[in-house]
Design a protein around this motif. Sequence first.
Motif, PDB file in Angstrom:
ATOM      1  N   CYS A   1      -2.097  -1.451   4.493  1.00  0.00           N
ATOM      2  CA  CYS A   1      -2.546  -2.394   3.473  1.00  0.00           C
ATOM      3  C   CYS A   1      -1.686  -3.639   3.556  1.00  0.00           C
ATOM      4  O   CYS A   1      -0.468  -3.555   3.745  1.00  0.00           O
ATOM      5  CB  CYS A   1      -2.430  -1.754   2.082  1.00  0.00           C
TER       6      CYS A   1
ATOM      7  N   ARG B   1     -10.465  -3.633  -4.454  1.00  0.00           N
ATOM      8  CA  ARG B   1      -9.553  -4.460  -5.254  1.00  0.00           C
ATOM      9  C   ARG B   1     -10.383  -5.454  -6.060  1.00  0.00           C
ATOM     10  O   ARG B   1     -11.374  -5.990  -5.553  1.00  0.00           O
ATOM     11  CB  ARG B   1      -8.593  -5.224  -4.330  1.00  0.00           C
TER      12      ARG B   1
ATOM     13  N   CYS C   1       3.463   1.974  -4.483  1.00  0.00           N
ATOM     14  CA  CYS C   1       2.518   2.572  -3.540  1.00  0.00           C
ATOM     15  C   CYS C   1       3.172   2.823  -2.178  1.00  0.00           C
ATOM     16  O   CYS C   1       3.896   1.981  -1.655  1.00  0.00           O
ATOM     17  CB  CYS C   1       1.319   1.641  -3.377  1.00  0.00           C
TER      18      CYS C   1
ATOM     19  N   CYS D   1       2.161  -3.332  -3.354  1.00  0.00           N
ATOM     20  CA  CYS D   1       2.382  -2.858  -4.728  1.00  0.00           C
ATOM     21  C   CYS D   1       3.626  -1.957  -4.760  1.00  0.00           C
ATOM     22  O   CYS D   1       3.759  -1.055  -3.923  1.00  0.00           O
ATOM     23  CB  CYS D   1       1.157  -2.118  -5.227  1.00  0.00           C
TER      24      CYS D   1
HETATM   25  S1  SF4 Z   1      -2.011   0.144  -4.386  1.00  0.00           S
HETATM   26 FE1  SF4 Z   1      -1.601  -1.919  -3.537  1.00  0.00          FE
HETATM   27  S2  SF4 Z   1      -0.370  -1.581  -1.691  1.00  0.00           S
HETATM   28 FE2  SF4 Z   1      -1.320   0.371  -2.237  1.00  0.00          FE
HETATM   29  S3  SF4 Z   1      -3.178   0.478  -1.058  1.00  0.00           S
HETATM   30 FE3  SF4 Z   1      -3.744  -0.393  -3.049  1.00  0.00          FE
HETATM   31  S4  SF4 Z   1      -3.587  -2.618  -2.810  1.00  0.00           S
HETATM   32 FE4  SF4 Z   1      -2.516  -1.665  -1.059  1.00  0.00          FE
END
Ligand code: SF4
Length: 409
Positions: A166, A253, A173, A170
């Motif tokens: 990704c 998202r 994560c 975050c």
């Molecule tokens: S929580 Fe944030 S870092 Fe994790 S996969 Fe989703 S967008 Fe990407």
Amino acid sequence: MNRSRIIFRQTEGNRYTLPVLLNLLESCPMGEELQLDIAQSHEELARKIEEGIPTIVAYSFMTPHLKEVRSEVISIRSMLGPEDLLVAGGAHPTADPAGTLELGFDIVVVGEGERILPMVAEKWARGDLRGLPRVMRDEDPCPLELSIPASRRLRFMAPLEITRGCSHNCAYCLTPRIHRKPVRHRPLHSVRRYLEASHHMGKKVARFIAPDAFSYRDPSKGEELASIAELLRLCRDMGMERVHLGDFPSEVRPDRVRPEFLQLIATHCVNRKIVIGAQSGSDSLLERIHRGHTVKDVVKAVREVINWGFLAHVDMLFGLPGETPGDRMASLRLLDQLAAMGRVKIRAHVYLPLPGTPVFRMDPPKLEDSFVANLEELERRGVLDGDWKSQMEVQREILQWREKGLIKA
Ligand code: SF4
């Protein structure tokens, strides 16, 4: 070859990973000679080990399952013979290799195991593990097309990972931390291979795995909308009757939601629900945890999703380190606003501390009784669901393991 058996301990948390590894092992040079097996319970695994056949026992697990894995390893370690090998991989071993070795594993695979596991299996089968480090990692990015989640031998399939890694960051994560390499997308020719395998196994359902479904890009096309359109057309042409995208495990998202994507889903997919990761109603908290979107993005995305006739399933996350009572109040205000829009369901989560993330050593705040009562009230009204209550317990357990040193990272 007298060493030729691998048993994977299957759990709820690794059922999407195992078919990928099985597929690779079936097609590796010694694949024909390998006996591949799965144990769906501790008891089944113990019975198979008691057969006395030299075996690699492989676990892939996440931090919330640490307690069960630990007690299983303690129990089976004493049953294993000198020729057997206990191997761990997956999110938790990647984040905490030292702690995982201490659980009793012989080898820990860090990060992507697609090329490492067949290599370990081959060396072990030849009876030559000399020089193998106990913690192994593949330094090069593994191309997604190397494998598909389909075991012909065990007739075991899983949703197809179309994007790995990704580009966001975050704080809570693990995804960008496990896959520290560039984000990779699966080429459409590899998707076709998966759909052909589905067809051969009589499966007519296609599901995909992506951290953000609307960011999928076939490497040769370089553009998301055209790539997703092609992906969905391919599913139709290959006879898939039920295609899912934008729903678990390929959520979206909020800042990526666009009418063009929703139109594609409405036309080609059966899911009438779009899962949107919102996480908080506080812009200040969203910024502090590096979400990369705002509350306004969430409201706009939910409105768009509803306009297209979908149910908006909105993921919210409570109890993050640094979250203040004011942040939680802002989240409750957002929940009220979303609930008033109709065709919205909130899926509530409680923060789980994961080793390997920058916030792992920070203590999460205690959720006030009044806040919990608010969530319960929304649950009673049918607006909110999710495993948030059991996650409160899991959070407490992980913090205890952290304090006791069971997690070393
Ligand atoms: S929580 Fe944030 S870092 Fe994790 S996969 Fe989703 S967008 Fe990407």
